[in-house]
Design an enzyme around this catalytic site. Structure first.
Site, PDB file in Angstrom:
ATOM      1  N   TRP B 109     122.620  32.598  38.245  1.00 26.96           N
ATOM      2  CA  TRP B 109     123.800  32.087  37.532  1.00 26.96           C
ATOM      3  C   TRP B 109     123.860  32.560  36.097  1.00 26.96           C
ATOM      4  O   TRP B 109     124.935  32.928  35.595  1.00 26.96           O
ATOM      5  CB  TRP B 109     123.871  30.561  37.642  1.00 26.96           C
ATOM      6  CG  TRP B 109     124.157  30.154  39.053  1.00 26.96           C
ATOM      7  CD1 TRP B 109     123.299  29.564  39.923  1.00 26.96           C
ATOM      8  CD2 TRP B 109     125.369  30.395  39.790  1.00 26.96           C
ATOM      9  NE1 TRP B 109     123.903  29.405  41.152  1.00 26.96           N
ATOM     10  CE2 TRP B 109     125.175  29.906  41.100  1.00 26.96           C
ATOM     11  CE3 TRP B 109     126.592  30.973  39.469  1.00 26.96           C
ATOM     12  CZ2 TRP B 109     126.155  29.973  42.088  1.00 26.96           C
ATOM     13  CZ3 TRP B 109     127.580  31.053  40.441  1.00 26.96           C
ATOM     14  CH2 TRP B 109     127.356  30.552  41.738  1.00 26.96           C
ATOM     15  N   ASP B 180     124.739  25.653  30.947  1.00 28.24           N
ATOM     16  CA  ASP B 180     125.293  25.467  32.292  1.00 28.24           C
ATOM     17  C   ASP B 180     124.378  24.487  33.020  1.00 28.24           C
ATOM     18  O   ASP B 180     123.285  24.841  33.455  1.00 28.24           O
ATOM     19  CB  ASP B 180     125.348  26.807  33.024  1.00 28.24           C
ATOM     20  CG  ASP B 180     125.788  26.650  34.483  1.00 28.24           C
ATOM     21  OD1 ASP B 180     126.048  25.511  34.925  1.00 28.24           O
ATOM     22  OD2 ASP B 180     125.854  27.677  35.186  1.00 28.24           O
ATOM     23  N   LYS B 204     127.797  19.830  42.704  1.00 34.72           N
ATOM     24  CA  LYS B 204     126.383  19.706  43.053  1.00 34.72           C
ATOM     25  C   LYS B 204     125.979  18.230  42.983  1.00 34.72           C
ATOM     26  O   LYS B 204     125.504  17.655  43.939  1.00 34.72           O
ATOM     27  CB  LYS B 204     125.524  20.509  42.077  1.00 34.72           C
ATOM     28  CG  LYS B 204     126.045  21.885  41.733  1.00 34.72           C
ATOM     29  CD  LYS B 204     125.808  22.898  42.826  1.00 34.72           C
ATOM     30  CE  LYS B 204     126.225  24.288  42.362  1.00 34.72           C
ATOM     31  NZ  LYS B 204     126.023  25.297  43.391  1.00 34.72           N
TER      32      LYS B 204
END
Lengths: 370, 370
Positions: B109, B180, B204
């Site tokens: 990511w 993040d 999530k």
């Protein structure tokens, strides 16, 4: 479905997010803990798993069937609403093209769209209805579009003003026609092959807020530069079948159910259009029958079949209208803060019974207050 | 809630969209036709109406309470996922600043994030774990960040590799720390005042796909240029309390319910962290007890409490593991296509019972196949 669970639903004339078909909500209710065969809610499913991929593919296939979308077009499910499309369209089709984009400015939404386009390149206003307070859309012949324009942009239905194009505006064959169809998408059949891009945020006619359908001719997909922010590049989404990143899975699922309701329960877009015209007619007939009391905003030949906008003789009567309507379970009739007055949004999912109830209330209201 | 409606739910180890708390889904089911007092589904409510504004304000207030977010920060509910933040952050904080943004690259990511940042300005890799296949996060002291950096970016939990920062990386006080936190948001208490921007897509740990929470220090909001695409400018969203355009209303509603579940049912983030550590410990203990059979991807001191990643001795055994696990209602254990192996995502909503069932299955599997 128990009677108590639905008994206190109102007639919701909200302009968006807006009413959804009750059978769709009932199916969502049944499946929200366990999507059949998945052992989990749709909200919990991996977007790359077999079950959700089938849901997304079925939603796309049903849209393609309803609108007759050919393989020359990609169907994308994106986030960011119409407002992000205001930027994505010029970022992909105008920026660096050396061309000029042409805009038909017919109300609040096309006005917002052109402001974003001006950040990306040369933009020209082919037509503006501003001087007449956006009470109409231009007849063919009232504007011209050069053959080498980057694209011609218009908004097929201006939700706030309540004006709607009866058919596609004239546009040279060499120029991609780009349409914000957010508030009349799926309300009537369309000749999709006339469009370069046809897009709609879902929360008026097609589903819940959070997903925007973009129908884009495949040759236009390639025009975005690799220097664009990745999310703004149509290419990324098209190559990955809208799974470049996690799509708004639940909103796509509901949108698919709405599309099935249209195809299977209503009988397709021609049948939907007929019902919508009849519903709108019920309200416009009362406006026309009481010209000194109800004043429609739109010129008669440009009236929206989706958003019926009108004013009453005074602010006091408008407030009274809204307040008394609410007592009849007629909800969210206040006009947009930028226009005022009354707005009855009667999208696909508004049942005829709701419009009849409103029509009856309007007749009664004028007889008591006119 | 009838037993039949919940009986066939599996233990869903999906990395995202992921399991949601069952009590939240049950409340959604009860309210999906009629939100109490609204006469309509939350999906049908105008985002500017009183009922939805209260829902959004309550979601924000509950997040603020859970994380101890002060008035120095705005809390935004945006669309476009983490991937749009990959662009929005440098578009607002780097473009035109004359500065360099620093990135800690610790997995898939953060690698994606830096690629988007490179389109917007000067970017430097302060640390990369690539050579060791992203099996760790850097200890403090293994990198340095100049005092005049535009910001320091990191990903607190790399979902795919299963590595997690135990605490915030060192960062000069003059440099905004940008995180993040998509896959460990709300899994533990955080010192929010250490951050410039803390953001997380919801799917999530915090809700369904389609909404991204951005916690941003108010002085940073002003940095975006008016030439940015409007949706990409934090200022627009902050000034309008996330109602610059129609927000993803239903996703925000569910996120608010998840936040209430954490605050009211679980007892807050410290209690959630304790439970999460215990759940992860059950799986890591088995990996550590069977070093020749289960090979953890992450170095022991960098192990994620959210995504437990490990390999088996052969592809055949991995396929067998996944297939037999499914027979025990242990679902979605396959590692990400870019890494392979097994990944058990055990976010907040995964009940301890699910992890115990997996642990028991792992013990059994090694005894039969080890």
């Amino acid at each position: 479905m128990s009677a108590t669970a639905t008994a206190h639903r109102v007639f919701n004339f909200s302009a968006g997010p807006a009413a959804l078909p009750l059978p769709v909500l009932q199916q969502v209710q049944e499946e929200v803990l366990c999507y059949p065969g998945a052992g989990a809610s749709v909200m919990e499913l991996s977007h790359r798993g077999k079950v959700f991929v089938e849901i997304a593919e079925d939603a796309e296939a049903t849209l393609r069937r309803l609108l007759g979308i050919s393989d020359d077009y990609a169907v994308l499910f994106l986030q960011g609403g119409a407002v992000l499309q205001f930027s994505m369209i010029p970022a992909n089709l105008l920026r660096g093209s050396g061309k000029t984009a042409q805009y038909l400015v017919t109300g609040s939404w096309s006005t917002k769209a052109i402001k974003e386009a001006q950040k990306e390149g040369d933009v020209s206003i082919a037509y503006s209805g501003k001087e007449s307070n956006f009470n109409h859309v231009p007849p063919s012949g009232d504007y011209s579009v050069p053959d080498d324009a980057a694209y011609l942009y218009y908004c097929s239905n201006e939700t706030i003003q309540g004006v709607q194009f009866g058919s596609e505006p004239q546009c040279p064959a060499s120029v991609p026609l780009v349409c914000d169809s957010s508030s009349d998408f799926l309300s009537r059949p369309l000749a999709v092959d006339k469009y370069g891009i046809l897009y709609a945020c879902a929360q008026k006619n097609a589903g819940p807020a959070g997903v925007t359908v973009v129908v884009i001719r495949k040759d236009l997909i390639e025009r975005g530069s690799d220097s664009l922010p990745g999310y703004l590049n149509y290419k990324n989404h098209a190559e990955a079948n809208s799974m470049w990143n996690t799509p708004p899975t639940f909103a796509i699922y509901v949108l698919g159910k709405v599309a099935h309701w249209l195809a299977d329960d209503i009988g397709g877009l021609a049948a939907m259009e007929k019902a919508n015209r009849e519903k709108a007619g019920l309200l416009y007939d009362i406006i026309d029958a009481n010209p000194g009391f109800y004043t429609g905003h739109a010129k008669a030949d440009c009236r929206s079949q989706m958003n019926v906008t009108f004013n009453l003789p005074s602010d006091e009567l408008q407030a009274k209208f809204i307040s008394e309507a609410a007592e009849h379970d007629l909800d969210s009739l206040k006009g947009h803060r930028s226009v005022g007055g009354i707005r009855a949004s009667i999208y696909n999912a508004m049942p005829r019974e709701g419009v009849e109830t409103l029509a009856s209330f309007m007749k009664d209201f004028v007889s008591k207050n006119g």
